[in-house]
Design an enzyme around this catalytic site. Structure first.
Site, PDB file in Angstrom:
ATOM      1  N   ASP A  45     -15.599  35.405  45.514  1.00 40.94           N
ATOM      2  CA  ASP A  45     -16.265  36.477  44.766  1.00 40.94           C
ATOM      3  C   ASP A  45     -15.235  37.322  44.014  1.00 40.94           C
ATOM      4  O   ASP A  45     -15.601  38.237  43.271  1.00 40.94           O
ATOM      5  CB  ASP A  45     -17.186  37.322  45.668  1.00 40.94           C
ATOM      6  CG  ASP A  45     -16.449  38.012  46.794  1.00 40.94           C
ATOM      7  OD1 ASP A  45     -15.252  37.755  46.992  1.00 40.94           O
ATOM      8  OD2 ASP A  45     -17.098  38.841  47.500  1.00 40.94           O
ATOM      9  N   SER A  46     -13.930  36.964  44.163  1.00 45.05           N
ATOM     10  CA  SER A  46     -12.897  37.560  43.305  1.00 45.05           C
ATOM     11  C   SER A  46     -13.179  37.242  41.840  1.00 45.05           C
ATOM     12  O   SER A  46     -12.570  37.837  40.955  1.00 45.05           O
ATOM     13  CB  SER A  46     -11.510  37.035  43.698  1.00 45.05           C
ATOM     14  OG  SER A  46     -11.502  35.619  43.755  1.00 45.05           O
ATOM     15  N   ASP A  84     -17.982  31.894  48.560  1.00 47.35           N
ATOM     16  CA  ASP A  84     -18.186  33.220  49.160  1.00 47.35           C
ATOM     17  C   ASP A  84     -19.649  33.639  49.083  1.00 47.35           C
ATOM     18  O   ASP A  84     -20.282  33.510  48.013  1.00 47.35           O
ATOM     19  CB  ASP A  84     -17.383  34.264  48.370  1.00 47.35           C
ATOM     20  CG  ASP A  84     -16.016  34.519  48.970  1.00 47.35           C
ATOM     21  OD1 ASP A  84     -15.827  34.287  50.181  1.00 47.35           O
ATOM     22  OD2 ASP A  84     -15.142  34.964  48.214  1.00 47.35           O
ATOM     23  N   LYS A 113     -18.210  31.252  52.993  1.00 48.98           N
ATOM     24  CA  LYS A 113     -17.327  32.239  53.624  1.00 48.98           C
ATOM     25  C   LYS A 113     -18.028  33.583  53.607  1.00 48.98           C
ATOM     26  O   LYS A 113     -18.634  33.949  52.590  1.00 48.98           O
ATOM     27  CB  LYS A 113     -15.988  32.322  52.892  1.00 48.98           C
ATOM     28  CG  LYS A 113     -15.071  33.411  53.464  1.00 48.98           C
ATOM     29  CD  LYS A 113     -13.642  33.280  52.986  1.00 48.98           C
ATOM     30  CE  LYS A 113     -13.395  33.805  51.604  1.00 48.98           C
ATOM     31  NZ  LYS A 113     -13.701  35.242  51.415  1.00 48.98           N
ATOM     32  N   GLU A 115     -17.469  37.822  54.864  1.00 44.41           N
ATOM     33  CA  GLU A 115     -16.497  38.811  55.315  1.00 44.41           C
ATOM     34  C   GLU A 115     -17.029  39.609  56.498  1.00 44.41           C
ATOM     35  O   GLU A 115     -18.220  39.964  56.534  1.00 44.41           O
ATOM     36  CB  GLU A 115     -16.193  39.796  54.170  1.00 44.41           C
ATOM     37  CG  GLU A 115     -15.542  39.137  52.966  1.00 44.41           C
ATOM     38  CD  GLU A 115     -15.181  40.134  51.866  1.00 44.41           C
ATOM     39  OE1 GLU A 115     -15.332  41.374  52.069  1.00 44.41           O
ATOM     40  OE2 GLU A 115     -14.759  39.674  50.795  1.00 44.41           O
ATOM     41  N   GLU A 179      -6.686  38.506  55.619  1.00 47.53           N
ATOM     42  CA  GLU A 179      -6.184  39.091  54.358  1.00 47.53           C
ATOM     43  C   GLU A 179      -5.478  40.414  54.645  1.00 47.53           C
ATOM     44  O   GLU A 179      -6.039  41.308  55.300  1.00 47.53           O
ATOM     45  CB  GLU A 179      -7.362  39.305  53.390  1.00 47.53           C
ATOM     46  CG  GLU A 179      -6.919  39.913  52.061  1.00 47.53           C
ATOM     47  CD  GLU A 179      -7.935  39.746  50.938  1.00 47.53           C
ATOM     48  OE1 GLU A 179      -8.971  39.071  51.143  1.00 47.53           O
ATOM     49  OE2 GLU A 179      -7.667  40.291  49.851  1.00 47.53           O
TER      50      GLU A 179
HETATM   51  O1  KIV Z   1     -12.743  36.091  46.808  1.00 47.97           O
HETATM   52  C1  KIV Z   1     -11.627  35.607  47.058  1.00 47.97           C
HETATM   53  O2  KIV Z   1     -10.909  35.129  46.185  1.00 47.97           O
HETATM   54  C2  KIV Z   1     -11.183  35.620  48.450  1.00 47.97           C
HETATM   55  C3  KIV Z   1      -9.799  35.139  48.739  1.00 47.97           C
HETATM   56  C4  KIV Z   1      -8.784  35.961  48.116  1.00 47.97           C
HETATM   57  C5  KIV Z   1      -9.556  34.984  50.204  1.00 47.97           C
HETATM   58  O3  KIV Z   1     -11.922  35.979  49.308  1.00 47.97           O
END
Ligand code: KIV
Length: 260
Positions: A45-46, A84, A113, A115, A179
């Site tokens: 989600d970055s 994510d 993934k 969080e 992280e």
């Molecule tokens: O969203 C992302 O890119 C991440 C990684 C940096 C672990 O969660």
């Protein structure tokens, strides 16, 4: 090389074979990761920060993740494709977390993934047939609770992170992203868990490392301490576009060779 699957991640750890992970968001970024032999591709989600221009990951929607997962899945073959779950798509209820995981799995994600400390959600998503990667430490979706992007797990907090890591492994997570946590704490968690840890700003003891595509390739304006830049492709792109602009203005492009 054999296809990387979620169950194979524990074998990588057992063999002491470092797991190479990078984010990817679309066809060109995923193709580069695939051709470079990366083991795990994360549709992170970055993308909210590096592609869509948001200040943080909070505005990213489930639909954004579905669209980008579909693009990555169209070319991602050997690496494990993890997506994510975005902010607001899993925290409120177990049912919602399963629905969100199913949506990205239908788009091509082979694992999701999420969080934070959500063992009930992890258990339910795994029961639905979708592997889950957990994420602890500086979890960007909680940036406002942390008051900024800061190292987490120092001092008394360390025990809480270890306890959460064990809980999430017991709930069925197949890997854990750590992280911005102290390297010593990441090493302790790595020793305690049978599932692999994947670090970003968490030191060399983790079983794997993950970086954001745009950071390692020089597309982001800042360099962070946890990043090593392997190329300056952003600057190279500007240089190439300047050369193109000069050629068009000087009428050097197109030539006969580019014409029909
Ligand atoms: O969203 C992302 O890119 C991440 C990684 C940096 C672990 O969660």
């Amino acid at each position: 090389m054999d296809k990387v699957t979620a169950p194979r991640l524990a074998a990588f750890k057992a063999e002491g074979r470092p797991i190479v992970c990078v984010t990817a968001y679309d066809v060109p970024t995923a193709r580069a990761a695939e051709e470079a032999g990366v083991d795990l591709v994360l549709v992170g989600d970055s993308l909210g920060n590096v592609l869509l221009g948001h200040a943080n990951t909070l505005p990213v929607s489930l639909e954004d993740m579905v669209v980008h997962t579909r693009a990555v899945a169209s070319v991602c073959r050997r690496p494990l494709l993890v997506t994510d779950l975005p902010f607001g798509s899993y925290q409120a209820s177990v049912e919602e977390s399963v629905r969100s995981a199913v949506a990205v799995a239908k788009a091509g994600a082979e694992a999701v993934k999420l969080e934070g400390d959500y063992p009930r959600q992890i258990d339910a998503i795994v029961r639905a047939g979708i592997p889950v990667v957990s994420h602890l430490g500086m979890t960007p979706q909680s940036v406002h609770r942390f008051g900024g992007f800061r190292v987490q797990g120092r001092g008394e907090q360390a025990e809480q992170v270890v306890a959460a890591a064990c809980r999430l492994q017991d709930a069925g997570a197949c890997a854990l992203v750590l992280e911005l946590v102290p390297a010593e704490l990441a090493g302790e968690i790595t020793d305690r868990l049978t599932i692999p840890t994947i670090g970003i700003g968490a030191g060399p003891a983790c079983d794997g490392q993950i970086q954001v595509w745009h950071d390692v390739l020089g597309f982001t304006p800042e360099t962070f301490r946890h990043v090593r830049r392997y190329a300056e492709l952003g600057a190279a792109a500007v240089g190439a576009l300047r050369a193109y602009a000069e050629d068009v203005r000087a009428k050097r492009f197109p030539t006969k060779e580019n014409s029909f």
